[in-house]
Scaffold this active site. Structure first.
Site, mmCIF file in Angstrom:
data_model
loop_
_atom_site.group_PDB
_atom_site.id
_atom_site.type_symbol
_atom_site.label_atom_id
_atom_site.label_comp_id
_atom_site.label_asym_id
_atom_site.label_seq_id
_atom_site.Cartn_x
_atom_site.Cartn_y
_atom_site.Cartn_z
ATOM 1 N N GLY A 404 126.633 -82.960 27.156
ATOM 2 C CA GLY A 404 125.762 -81.887 27.632
ATOM 3 C C GLY A 404 125.699 -80.737 26.642
ATOM 4 C CB ALA A 405 128.247 -79.202 24.447
#
Ligand code: HXC
Length: 510
Positions: A404-405
């Site tokens: 997700g980062a």
């Protein structure tokens, strides 16, 4: 005529002495400058035009009618910083402790209104005992008027607060709504309730410095963006900051003359990334090597050091930089770093400052502290800030961009304009070891098999090419040419226009 001129001179002389020589000496004795000395240092020499020098309060309670000092505890007006217009107010602690009366607040409101109408930043120098106790509710009303203007000016003109003395109680909420807060070490403090109230209510014993000094607010609370040794240094740094900023949202950021080749190659960057993917390196080195003349103005340098935020110039144009810092917590995203970066991205976006994002992020920090603290909502702030930004954005992935980062850090999926990766980039759902342990759980007892699976995963995913094949990375670039590629990318985006669907305002996850 001569007499009248003399009267004017006498009155000006009286006004310039504020609360008198004794109180000025006391101010100096504490290592603090006076309100006027601060303005002199902040602005270009001789550029200050004062308003309302002769304003006095209208209070008649508690014997106040017999003390009506000119200016009423705040010096206001406009001037220039390196030739560019700014409005300024500077509270005068020598006059009734710089306390805020109805007229004191009106003076501040007047220059704030002019700043918004004329499109120039407001710089507020705070040094005040708070609401003028003799005026009661009139003072509170004055604060309310200033607050409302802070809100309306937000995103219209940059607002900078410099805390150079006391700033307590509800008074803190005016600086809190400005874009940047600077504090002076050991002589300024900000808190909603002071040490005495804290002791009574919570039984904690704490000094004013511990509770709300520059160290506390730049390292723990993140209320302030910079802490400086003394008044002189703080004001010099405000001048430096203003040089990076546009005067209002009606203009583009300033383009300064530059003396650095935009095509400059930095061969040392080819070896910046260590062979071992778990060995840290200093992302600041990359920032300094990209910036014109190596000039980097860092914001919130002492807070959430796993992410770096600040301003550089490329071909003379201001660029906001957000960069993961592998030296601290491996550059992971967490509550603090997401909040810090989100606010910075939003500042850049509202003032048309292009954003450069340098990515080396292993993911979000796991743990109960993070989850209980609401990392979901805080992480979403950064995602949201990037996703709603319409300014030019250029992203360079140097090494890890996991999960997700990866998406959050100005990925192509959030409509970033240019997404570059170094050949050392690893764009994947997670690191090879973690991935292997999940998809080959059955082989966990067999070290040889696991090593082979890990290698297979690395060969397949620990590179930028899978993403490049899909167009999620626009180009894989050689590290030494990064300044050139990034500068050209921003140059090509100078006329970019993008708008979002109409809405009253958005609902960022606060
Ligand atoms: C009127 C004030 C004042 C105030 C200080 N003075 N604060 N006058 N209203 N709020 C005057 C003092 O009487 C004194 O006058 C001079 O300023 C300098 O103050 P000292 O106390 O001598 O200075 P120092 O020892 O440095 O202490 C500074 C101080 C202290 C810590 C700020 O003055 C103090 O505690 N003041 C009161 C703070 C306060 O309670 N303010 C209201 C908070 S509520 P002379 O003539 O002797 O030089 C608030 C609400 C805002 O602000 C809400 C917004 C919505």
């Amino acid at each position: 005529m001569k007499d009248i001129l003399q009267i004017l001179e006498d009155r000006r002389g009286e006004a310039s002495l504020g609360g008198g020589q004794k109180r000025i000496d006391s101010q100096h004795g504490r290592g603090k400058l006076t309100a006027r000395e601060r303005i002199d240092l902040l602005l270009d020499e001789g550029s200050f035009e004062e308003f309302d020098t002769f304003v006095t309060h209208r209070c008649t309670d508690f014997g106040m009618e017999s003390q009506k000092p000119y200016g009423d505890g705040v010096v206001t007006g406009w001037g220039t910083i390196n030739g560019r217009q700014v409005y300024v107010f500077s509270q005068d602690f020598t006059v009734l402790g710089g306390s805020v009366s109805a007229t004191h607040a009106q003076k501040i409101c007047k220059i704030m209104d002019m700043a918004v109408e004329n499109g120039a930043p407001v710089i507020g120098i705070n040094d005040s005992g708070g609401a003028r106790i003799q005026e009661g509710v009139d003072s509170l009303a004055g604060y309310g008027d200033v607050f409302q203007r802070n809100i309306e000016a937000s995103g219209v003109v940059p607002q900078i607060s410099v805390i150079m003395g006391p700033c307590a109680g509800g008074a803190v909420y005016s600086p809190a709504m400005t874009d940047f807060i600077f504090m002076v070490k050991d002589s300024s403090y900000m808190f909603v309730t002071g040490p005495d109230v804290v002791k009574t209510v919570t039984n904690e014993q704490v000094t004013a410095e511990e509770l709300g000094g520059a160290g506390t607010h730049t390292k723990k609370s993140s209320v302030a963006d910079g802490a400086f040794e003394n008044d002189v240094e703080a004001l010099a740094e405000v001048r430096r900051l203003v040089d990076f900023l546009p005067l209002s949202n009606r203009e583009k950021p300033p383009v300064r003359p530059f003396f650095d080749d935009p095509d400059r190659l930095e061969m040392s960057l080819d070896t910046l990334i260590p062979d071992n993917p778990n060995t840290p390196y200093d992302m600041k080195e990359l920032i300094l090597k990209l910036a014109d003349e190596g000039d980097f103005y860092e914001i919130q340098a002492e807070f959430a050091k796993n992410i770096i935020t600040g301003f550089i110039r490329l071909e003379g144009q201001t660029v906001g930089v957000v960069a993961n810092q592998p030296m601290v917590l491996a550059g992971v995203l967490d509550i603090d770093s997401a909040r810090k970066a989100a606010r910075f991205v939003r500042f850049c976006d509202c003032f048309e400052i292009p954003i450069l994002t340098l990515v080396d992020v292993p993911g979000f920090l796991p743990g109960t502290t993070q989850e209980y603290g609401g990392v979901i909502k805080h992480g979403a702030k950064l995602l949201y800030a990037y996703g709603e930004a319409t300014v030019p954005t250029v992203t360079v992935i140097t090494r890890k961009a996991y999960g997700g980062a990866y998406v959050v850090m100005a990925s192509k999926h959030l409509r970033s304009d240019f997404n570059y990766a170094w050949p050392t980039a690893e764009i994947a759902v997670m690191g090879a070891k973690g991935a292997t342990e999940i998809i080959h759980r059955a082989d966990l007892g067999d070290a040889e098999k696991i090593a082979q699976h890990t290698k297979d995963y690395e060969d397949r995913f620990a590179n930028p090419f899978v993403a490049a094949e899909r167009g999620f990375i626009d180009e894989v670039i050689r590290p030494h040419s990064t300044r050139k590629r990034v500068s050209r990318a921003f140059a090509s985006l100078r006329k970019k226009r993008r708008s979002l669907p109409w809405k009253k305002h958005d609902n960022i996850p606060l």
